[in-house]
Design a protein around this motif. Sequence first.
Motif, mmCIF file in Angstrom:
data_model
loop_
_atom_site.group_PDB
_atom_site.id
_atom_site.type_symbol
_atom_site.label_atom_id
_atom_site.label_comp_id
_atom_site.label_asym_id
_atom_site.label_seq_id
_atom_site.Cartn_x
_atom_site.Cartn_y
_atom_site.Cartn_z
ATOM 1 N N LYS A 11 0.837 -1.195 0.000
ATOM 2 C CA LYS A 11 0.000 0.000 0.000
ATOM 3 C C LYS A 11 0.875 1.249 0.000
ATOM 4 N N PHE A 12 0.544 2.196 -0.867
ATOM 5 C CA PHE A 12 1.179 3.511 -0.827
ATOM 6 C C PHE A 12 0.055 4.546 -0.872
ATOM 7 N N ASN A 15 -3.362 3.808 -2.599
ATOM 8 C CA ASN A 15 -3.238 2.987 -3.821
ATOM 9 C C ASN A 15 -2.323 1.781 -3.629
ATOM 10 N N ALA A 17 0.898 -0.001 -3.992
ATOM 11 C CA ALA A 17 2.254 0.578 -4.086
ATOM 12 C C ALA A 17 2.882 0.223 -5.426
ATOM 13 N N PRO A 18 3.635 1.168 -6.025
ATOM 14 C CA PRO A 18 4.196 0.894 -7.354
ATOM 15 C C PRO A 18 5.211 -0.232 -7.379
ATOM 16 N N SER A 67 1.529 -4.097 -7.891
ATOM 17 C CA SER A 67 1.746 -3.417 -9.176
ATOM 18 C C SER A 67 3.036 -3.980 -9.776
ATOM 19 N N SER A 89 -2.847 -1.441 -10.871
ATOM 20 C CA SER A 89 -2.603 -0.046 -10.474
ATOM 21 C C SER A 89 -3.944 0.593 -10.129
ATOM 22 N N TYR B 55 4.473 6.294 -12.155
ATOM 23 C CA TYR B 55 4.881 5.215 -11.235
ATOM 24 C C TYR B 55 4.297 3.862 -11.613
ATOM 25 N N ASP B 56 3.216 3.866 -12.423
ATOM 26 C CA ASP B 56 2.670 2.596 -12.892
ATOM 27 C C ASP B 56 3.461 2.024 -14.058
ATOM 28 N N HIS B 59 7.723 1.614 -11.821
ATOM 29 C CA HIS B 59 7.822 0.737 -10.643
ATOM 30 C C HIS B 59 9.176 0.900 -9.965
ATOM 31 N N SER B 60 9.552 2.143 -9.733
ATOM 32 C CA SER B 60 10.882 2.395 -9.193
ATOM 33 C C SER B 60 10.910 2.290 -7.671
ATOM 34 N N CYS B 63 9.682 5.598 -6.221
ATOM 35 C CA CYS B 63 8.370 6.133 -6.619
ATOM 36 C C CYS B 63 7.577 6.654 -5.409
ATOM 37 N N GLU B 64 7.793 6.031 -4.246
ATOM 38 C CA GLU B 64 7.043 6.477 -3.063
ATOM 39 C C GLU B 64 7.590 7.803 -2.517
#
Lengths: 259, 455
Positions: A11-12, A15, A17-18, A67, A89, B55-56, B59-60, B63-64
Motif C-alpha cells: 500500500k502507498f 493505492n 504501491a508501485p 503493481s 494499479s 509510477y505505474d 515501478h521504481s 516512486c514512493e
Amino acid sequence: MEMTKKIAIPKFQENVAPCFESASYFMICEADNENEICSQIVECTGCEGFGRVRLLQEHNVNVLICSGIKGFYLDILESSGLTVIENVSLNVEDALQLYLDGKIKSQVHSNNLEELSCEIPHEDLVCWAKELFESHGYTVSIQNDEETPFPVDLVAEMNCPVCHKPIRIAVCCGAHTYRADQEIREFHHVSSSIYQVKVYVFPGNPLIKQRCREYDIQLIDTDSESANHDQKINGRIPLLDSPIPGHEKAFAGNNAKGE
Amino acid sequence: MKDISKKLQFYGVILRSIADGVFTVDSNRVITSFNPAAEKITGIPASMAIGNKCYDVFHSDVCERCVLEKTFKTGIETVDRPVNIINARGEEIPISISTAVLRDDDGHVLGAVETFRDLSAIENLRKELDKKYSFEDIISKSPHITKLFSILPDIAESESTVLIQGASGTGKELFARAIHNISPRKNGNYVVINCGTLPVQLFESELFGYVKGAFTDAKRDKAGKLSMAEGGTVFFDEIGDLPISTQVKLLRLLQQREYEPVGSTTPIKINIRILAATNRDLKKLVAQGKFRDDLYFRLAVVKFNLPPLQKRREDIPYLVDHFIKRFNSRRGKNIISVSPTVMNILMRYDFPGNIRELENIIEYGFVVCRGSIIQKVHLPSEIAGADADEFIKASSSLTPITRTIDEESSIKQALTAAGGNISEAAQELGIHRTTLWRRLKRYNLDTSSFKSDKT
C-alpha cells in the motif's frame, strides 16, 4: 464449507504501491469466498525484497495483489505456493473488491516461450510472405545485404491508388530469433521515416497479436485463412488492415486482407 | 507559426534519435510523451505508457518518494540521481535520472520532463569487478533453485557452516559469494581457498601462516590467508580434494575457530564464517575412508545441492539472454539473440560442463558472429556437429536424393487428396503451410493442377 484466504496488497497512500520490494505498508486481509472478514495494516521497513517475502510467509498469505514486482521475487513467491496478481494499479480497496468479485486474476506470464516461438523455418516465412505480397500486386525486394538493419526481410511497394505516391512497407518475417517479442521490439525501432507501414509475419496467437498491437505493427497471421495467395484483391491497398497516415482516403472501403 | 511547427518537428526527430530515455508528465504525473529510447529501456511501448501515471510504468524503488513531484513542488531540478526501475520483463534496471519543470511563457507549470540513462552495462561490469553478486544475480526459473532462494536469506543470516554440493560449473562459487554478500559479515573480507590447487606441504603455511624459524626459509613471521578473513567469510572450494592428512587441521578450525601458525604453539582465535563446496560426493568419500566423517558432519551443518544444467533445462533461455547481455556490455557488440535452431540445439545438448560451458558457447558465438543473431554456424563445431549427427540418426536411412523424390511424391499425393488446398495438404503432411509453399516452389508444383482431382 467456506474457504478463507489471506490476501496481501502493498500500500502507498490509498493505492497499490508501485513497487513490491520497496513498499513500506501492506494491507493484509482475510476473506471468505466473496467477502472481506477483517484486515490489518502491517509495516515493513528495510529496503529489500526478502523482508517482504518473509512478511507474507509469516502471515500465511495466499494471494498477493501488487503493481510492479521483480521476476526474481515473483518466482520465489509462486514456488512457495502463493498466487501473484501483478500490474494492478488501482486504489487498494477497489483492487481487493475486484479480486473478490473474480474480476482480476493471475495472468499467464508474458515470457511464455512456447507462445513466443514457432517451428517454421525463417526462410519459409520469407518465401511465403514474398509470394503473398507479390500475388496482391506489390513489388517486393528481398533485403539481404549487410547494411539493411535487422529485422527487415522484405520491402513491399505499391503506389497509392488515390494520390499515386509510393507506399513502402517494411516486412519482418519471424523466426529470426527464438523469441518473437524480441523481434517485434527490434522491428518497432526500425526507422519510421523510411517505411510507412511495418508488417510482421508470424503464426498468430493472442500474445503475438497483443505485442503487435502495442507496437503499432500490423500482423499477417500465417495461420489465418484470410492471408491467402489465391484470394481476390478487394481492398484498394491489399493485405493492410489499418489506414496509413496520409493515405486514409485509399482505405475508405478497404476490406482487410481481401476478405 | 511555421517556425514553431518546424521547431517542434526538429525536437521530435531529436527525441526519437537520442539514446537516453525521455518522457514528459502533466501536473498529475500522467505521462504525455515517451521517446523510443524510453521504450527500449523500460520494454514498454509508448502506446501503453502514455496516459498512465509514471509510477505505474517505472515501478521504481523511489516512486514512493517521487523525484518528479519534488521537482514540481520545489522547482529544484534533479541531476543524475541513480535509481532502480523494473522493466516489462520483471528485471531490475539501474538508471540515472534528471528532472526539470516545463513552464509556458508566463511561467505557469505545464508539467515536467525526466530524462534517464540505462546504467545496466556499467553496473554489470562493476559487479563483475567487485564480485558483489546477490541472489538476484543468479539466473534461474527452476523450481528447485527458486525454493532454495526462499530459504537462503535465512541461511545467510545465520552463522552456520554451509556445504554446497554440485558438479563443476553449476554456480557453487556464485551461491557462496551471494550468501556472504547478504550476510551480516558482508562488510568483512571474503577469502577463497581452493583446496584442490594447494600442495599438501604448502597448505598449512598458506592457510595458517608461519612464524620466524619455523622452517629453513622462514626468515620472518608471515600471516596466513585465514587471518585476512577475520570478521568475514572463508570459502573452501573443492573441499573434497583435501588430502586426509590436512583434514585434521581443518577440523580443529571448524570445531574451535582457532589455529596455530606453523612453528608456533600459541593458538590464535579467529572470527570467521566457513562455507565450503565440492563437486564430489562427500558421503561416498567418507564411506571409502577418504574423507573424515567428523569433518564432514562439521561442514554439512547446512547442506544443499545444485542440480546440473541438464536437470534445469528451463533455465537455458534465461541464461542465454543473460550471457548475451553480459558479452554485449563487455565487448561493445549489439547481438540481439540466438536463432531458433541454436536454441533448439542448446535445449537438447547435455552440457557436461554445465553453466560454464553454456557461457563459453555463447562467448564463442560472440567472437565469430558479425551480425545481430547467433546462428548455428557460430557454434563450436562439436556442439553444432553433435546436433547434426542426432538429426541424421533421427531421420530415415534414405539417401538425400531418395528423400527428395519421396518428398515430392508425398506432396503431390497430399495435394491431390486435398483438392489443391494448401492448408489441408500441409496438415496431412504434418508441416506448416508456409513450409509447404516453399516446397511447392522448389519442385515447381502448381496447386491449380490438383484442384480438379477432388471434385
